[in-house]
Design an enzyme around this catalytic site. Structure first.
Site, mmCIF file in Angstrom:
data_model
loop_
_atom_site.group_PDB
_atom_site.id
_atom_site.type_symbol
_atom_site.label_atom_id
_atom_site.label_comp_id
_atom_site.label_asym_id
_atom_site.label_seq_id
_atom_site.Cartn_x
_atom_site.Cartn_y
_atom_site.Cartn_z
ATOM 1 N N GLY A 16 -11.044 -11.402 -11.223
ATOM 2 C CA GLY A 16 -10.384 -10.230 -10.650
ATOM 3 C C GLY A 16 -10.137 -9.237 -11.777
ATOM 4 O O GLY A 16 -9.363 -9.524 -12.693
ATOM 5 N N ALA A 17 -10.853 -8.109 -11.717
ATOM 6 C CA ALA A 17 -10.702 -7.087 -12.764
ATOM 7 C C ALA A 17 -9.839 -5.935 -12.270
ATOM 8 O O ALA A 17 -9.899 -4.823 -12.791
ATOM 9 C CB ALA A 17 -12.079 -6.573 -13.193
ATOM 10 N N GLY A 18 -9.042 -6.221 -11.239
ATOM 11 C CA GLY A 18 -8.185 -5.181 -10.676
ATOM 12 C C GLY A 18 -6.985 -4.912 -11.560
ATOM 13 O O GLY A 18 -7.006 -5.178 -12.767
ATOM 14 N N ARG A 65 4.126 -10.983 1.128
ATOM 15 C CA ARG A 65 3.018 -11.639 0.415
ATOM 16 C C ARG A 65 2.294 -12.612 1.341
ATOM 17 O O ARG A 65 1.089 -12.808 1.252
ATOM 18 C CB ARG A 65 3.550 -12.404 -0.799
ATOM 19 C CG ARG A 65 4.215 -11.525 -1.858
ATOM 20 C CD ARG A 65 4.789 -12.402 -2.952
ATOM 21 N NE ARG A 65 5.453 -11.677 -4.021
ATOM 22 C CZ ARG A 65 6.742 -11.335 -4.004
ATOM 23 N NH1 ARG A 65 7.503 -11.626 -2.965
ATOM 24 N NH2 ARG A 65 7.279 -10.691 -5.034
ATOM 25 N N VAL A 68 -2.573 -16.690 -9.578
ATOM 26 C CA VAL A 68 -1.720 -15.497 -9.481
ATOM 27 C C VAL A 68 -1.789 -14.896 -8.074
ATOM 28 O O VAL A 68 -0.791 -14.383 -7.548
ATOM 29 C CB VAL A 68 -2.145 -14.449 -10.544
ATOM 30 C CG1 VAL A 68 -1.307 -13.184 -10.437
ATOM 31 C CG2 VAL A 68 -2.036 -15.032 -11.947
ATOM 32 N N SER A 69 -2.951 -14.972 -7.440
ATOM 33 C CA SER A 69 -3.154 -14.350 -6.122
ATOM 34 C C SER A 69 -2.091 -14.829 -5.135
ATOM 35 O O SER A 69 -1.691 -15.990 -5.142
ATOM 36 C CB SER A 69 -4.540 -14.710 -5.582
ATOM 37 O OG SER A 69 -5.527 -14.455 -6.552
ATOM 38 N N ASN A 70 -1.675 -13.929 -4.263
ATOM 39 C CA ASN A 70 -0.618 -14.243 -3.296
ATOM 40 C C ASN A 70 -1.154 -14.650 -1.933
ATOM 41 O O ASN A 70 -2.273 -14.269 -1.594
ATOM 42 C CB ASN A 70 0.278 -12.994 -3.128
ATOM 43 C CG ASN A 70 1.380 -12.959 -4.181
ATOM 44 O OD1 ASN A 70 2.016 -13.967 -4.444
ATOM 45 N ND2 ASN A 70 1.586 -11.793 -4.762
ATOM 46 N N ASP A 73 9.485 -13.334 -12.033
ATOM 47 C CA ASP A 73 10.765 -13.167 -11.335
ATOM 48 C C ASP A 73 11.929 -13.277 -12.316
ATOM 49 O O ASP A 73 12.930 -12.565 -12.189
ATOM 50 C CB ASP A 73 10.890 -14.214 -10.215
ATOM 51 C CG ASP A 73 9.739 -14.114 -9.223
ATOM 52 O OD1 ASP A 73 9.190 -13.012 -9.060
ATOM 53 O OD2 ASP A 73 9.376 -15.151 -8.627
ATOM 54 N N ARG A 130 12.307 -10.112 -14.211
ATOM 55 C CA ARG A 130 12.979 -9.100 -13.365
ATOM 56 C C ARG A 130 14.473 -9.402 -13.248
ATOM 57 O O ARG A 130 15.299 -8.493 -13.201
ATOM 58 C CB ARG A 130 12.318 -9.077 -11.984
ATOM 59 C CG ARG A 130 10.930 -8.458 -12.038
ATOM 60 C CD ARG A 130 10.267 -8.455 -10.682
ATOM 61 N NE ARG A 130 8.977 -7.781 -10.757
ATOM 62 C CZ ARG A 130 7.962 -8.036 -9.942
ATOM 63 N NH1 ARG A 130 8.077 -8.937 -8.989
ATOM 64 N NH2 ARG A 130 6.828 -7.368 -10.077
ATOM 65 N N HIS A 180 7.914 -17.969 -4.667
ATOM 66 C CA HIS A 180 7.714 -16.576 -5.092
ATOM 67 C C HIS A 180 7.559 -15.709 -3.839
ATOM 68 O O HIS A 180 6.477 -15.276 -3.477
ATOM 69 C CB HIS A 180 6.467 -16.500 -5.986
ATOM 70 C CG HIS A 180 6.146 -15.119 -6.470
ATOM 71 N ND1 HIS A 180 6.981 -14.398 -7.286
ATOM 72 C CD2 HIS A 180 5.069 -14.314 -6.238
ATOM 73 C CE1 HIS A 180 6.439 -13.222 -7.546
ATOM 74 N NE2 HIS A 180 5.278 -13.146 -6.921
HETATM 75 N N1 NAD Z 1 1.917 -14.195 -8.601
HETATM 76 C C1 NAD Z 1 2.397 -13.010 -8.950
HETATM 77 O O1 NAD Z 1 3.474 -12.912 -9.540
HETATM 78 C C2 NAD Z 1 1.597 -11.757 -8.658
HETATM 79 C C3 NAD Z 1 1.926 -10.543 -9.281
HETATM 80 C C4 NAD Z 1 1.177 -9.419 -8.990
HETATM 81 C C5 NAD Z 1 0.104 -9.505 -8.104
HETATM 82 N N2 NAD Z 1 -0.180 -10.688 -7.528
HETATM 83 C C6 NAD Z 1 -1.321 -10.846 -6.629
HETATM 84 O O2 NAD Z 1 -2.515 -10.748 -7.419
HETATM 85 C C7 NAD Z 1 -3.596 -10.321 -6.598
HETATM 86 C C8 NAD Z 1 -4.331 -9.172 -7.265
HETATM 87 O O3 NAD Z 1 -3.544 -8.021 -7.307
HETATM 88 P P1 NAD Z 1 -4.114 -6.652 -7.923
HETATM 89 O O4 NAD Z 1 -3.029 -5.664 -7.881
HETATM 90 O O5 NAD Z 1 -4.807 -6.931 -9.216
HETATM 91 O O6 NAD Z 1 -5.228 -6.282 -6.821
HETATM 92 P P2 NAD Z 1 -6.518 -5.364 -7.048
HETATM 93 O O7 NAD Z 1 -7.004 -4.989 -5.704
HETATM 94 O O8 NAD Z 1 -6.223 -4.291 -8.023
HETATM 95 O O9 NAD Z 1 -7.568 -6.349 -7.742
HETATM 96 C C9 NAD Z 1 -8.108 -7.459 -7.104
HETATM 97 C C10 NAD Z 1 -9.532 -7.627 -7.592
HETATM 98 O O10 NAD Z 1 -10.060 -8.844 -7.053
HETATM 99 C C11 NAD Z 1 -11.442 -8.625 -6.866
HETATM 100 N N3 NAD Z 1 -11.989 -9.635 -5.986
HETATM 101 C C12 NAD Z 1 -11.860 -9.771 -4.647
HETATM 102 N N4 NAD Z 1 -12.535 -10.846 -4.216
HETATM 103 C C13 NAD Z 1 -13.111 -11.407 -5.289
HETATM 104 C C14 NAD Z 1 -13.921 -12.556 -5.495
HETATM 105 N N5 NAD Z 1 -14.277 -13.347 -4.488
HETATM 106 N N6 NAD Z 1 -14.316 -12.831 -6.747
HETATM 107 C C15 NAD Z 1 -13.961 -12.046 -7.785
HETATM 108 N N7 NAD Z 1 -13.200 -10.959 -7.649
HETATM 109 C C16 NAD Z 1 -12.772 -10.638 -6.425
HETATM 110 C C17 NAD Z 1 -11.507 -7.214 -6.298
HETATM 111 O O11 NAD Z 1 -12.817 -6.659 -6.412
HETATM 112 C C18 NAD Z 1 -10.476 -6.502 -7.146
HETATM 113 O O12 NAD Z 1 -11.054 -5.874 -8.271
HETATM 114 C C19 NAD Z 1 -2.959 -9.969 -5.236
HETATM 115 O O13 NAD Z 1 -3.128 -11.031 -4.339
HETATM 116 C C20 NAD Z 1 -1.500 -9.788 -5.572
HETATM 117 O O14 NAD Z 1 -0.657 -10.008 -4.463
HETATM 118 C C21 NAD Z 1 0.546 -11.814 -7.776
HETATM 119 O O1 LMR Z 2 5.068 -8.179 -4.846
HETATM 120 C C1 LMR Z 2 3.884 -8.510 -4.784
HETATM 121 O O2 LMR Z 2 3.264 -8.552 -3.705
HETATM 122 C C2 LMR Z 2 3.115 -8.818 -6.031
HETATM 123 C C3 LMR Z 2 3.763 -9.825 -6.906
HETATM 124 O O3 LMR Z 2 3.957 -11.041 -6.244
HETATM 125 C C4 LMR Z 2 5.025 -9.316 -7.543
HETATM 126 O O4 LMR Z 2 6.041 -9.986 -7.443
HETATM 127 O O5 LMR Z 2 4.961 -8.265 -8.192
#
Ligand code: NAD
Ligand code: LMR
Length: 308
Positions: A7-9, A88, A118-120, A148, A151, A175
């Site tokens: 995930g390069a987001g 989430r 990390v993904s939710n 958390d 924060r 979470h």
């Molecule tokens: N656990 C935590 O504390 C926490 C904190 C922040 C965000 N998150 C979660 O992290 C995830 C990502 O958030 P974000 O803001 O970076 O989203 P984003 O949309 O900016 O990035 C997600 C990336 O995943 C890529 N992707 C999708 N399917 C894929 C696959 N099969 N293989 C490879 N790459 C793939 C997309 O192309 C995109 O670039 C979300 O589910 C978000 O809820 C969790």
């Molecule tokens: O709030 C969200 O959906 C993303 C992440 O879990 C966070 O706590 O920032």
């Protein structure tokens, strides 16, 4: 030390940036499904190397897991983030399929990898990785509590009008907006309980603000946060890479600890070269124990939606 980030987001790039800046990994590979996206993020980040003084080599790849082979640690950030007004848990439908296939591909090329989810919805995604892979439980770690807790410390420092470096505190439990358990009775300023300085009402407000920390940012940003999530991941990856045995609340698979089993939920753990080196059992107040049980019920409800 090779670290892969899937995930390069927003979050994936932030993880890569903080890991590189800390300069403890020789190699960071970013992988995304979107053509050229990870390559672009990696090139942009590498062009900060001379300015930010790091030697970590960052490469980007489009969906070719052979380039992740031999990873010591892999961070799964692939999937959709929530929009304002969403929970989430609503992300499970799309993210479960992504996390399951990403974990399998990572393990196929790096059988000794330590996975950080990390993904939710993160606790359920961590549980999904447990249920669908053969990795031992110490090598599956969910990131949520470290964020958390950061924060929580921010909110405590605000309430106390104190520098954050004076504050210590931890958030355990799920979470989620309702499931987090900020340990207000244990939080301290320079080893003095914060309850000495703050009223019960103010402390409850701090706890509530902490629990909706992610939702608050999502409302402001239009999507969920990335700087503090990236910083939390990088601190945890560093603890593993440098065998620090540092304590973080992480989503870990429990087998009786805290009176819970067959669940992944946030509890204090020590992170070192083997991933989760130890689950730390701390004495909770009766109120905290009840909140932890309630939090676990919420996580189980989401787990029940999984098709595994
Ligand atoms: N656990 C935590 O504390 C926490 C904190 C922040 C965000 N998150 C979660 O992290 C995830 C990502 O958030 P974000 O803001 O970076 O989203 P984003 O949309 O900016 O990035 C997600 C990336 O995943 C890529 N992707 C999708 N399917 C894929 C696959 N099969 N293989 C490879 N790459 C793939 C997309 O192309 C995109 O670039 C979300 O589910 C978000 O809820 C969790
Ligand atoms: O709030 C969200 O959906 C993303 C992440 O879990 C966070 O706590 O920032």
């Amino acid at each position: 030390m090779k670290v892969t980030i899937v995930g390069a987001g927003a979050v994936g790039a932030s993880c890569a940036e903080y890991i590189a800046i800390k300069d403890f990994a020789s190699e960071v590979v970013i992988l995304d499904i979107k053509e050229g996206f990870a390559e672009g993020k990696a090139m942009d980040l590498m062009q900060t190397a001379s300015l930010n003084c790091f030697d970590t080599k960052i490469t980007g790849i489009t969906n070719d897991y052979s380039k992740t082979a031999g990873s010591d640690i892999a961070v799964i950030t692939s999937g959709i983030p929530r929009k304002p007004g969403m929970t989430r848990e609503e992300l499970i439908g799309i993210n479960a399929g992504i996390v399951k296939s990403v974990a399998a591909s990572l393990i196929e090329h790096s059988p000794n990898v330590i996975l950080m989810v990390v993904s939710n919805p993160m606790d359920t995604m961590t549980y999904l990785v447990h249920k669908t892979t053969d990795l031992p439980k110490n090598r599956i770690i969910g990131m949520g509590g470290a964020l958390d807790s950061a924060r929580f410390k921010y909110r405590l420092a605000e309430a106390l009008e104190a520098p954050i470096s004076d504050i210590d505190g931890m958030v355990i439990g799920g979470h989620s907006d309702t499931g987090m358990v900020p340990l207000t009775a244990h939080a301290t300023r320079n080893s003095i309980k914060v309850s000495e300085f703050l009223s019960e009402e103010r402390l409850n407000q701090v706890a509530e603000d902490t629990k909706v920390g992610g939702a608050t940012l999502t409302k402001l940003l239009g999507t969920s946060a990335w700087y503090a999530p990236g910083a939390a991941v990088s601190a945890m990856v560093q603890a593993i890479a440098c065998d620090q045995k540092k304590m973080f609340p992480c989503s870990a698979f429990l087998e009786g600890e805290y009176g819970l089993e067959d669940i992944c939920i946030g509890v204090p753990v020590l992170l070192g070269k083997n991933g989760i080196e130890k689950i730390v059992n701390i004495e909770l107040t009766e109120a905290e124990k009840a909140k932890m049980q309630e939090s676990a019920e919420g996580v189980r409800k989401t787990n029940d939606l999984l098709e595994v």
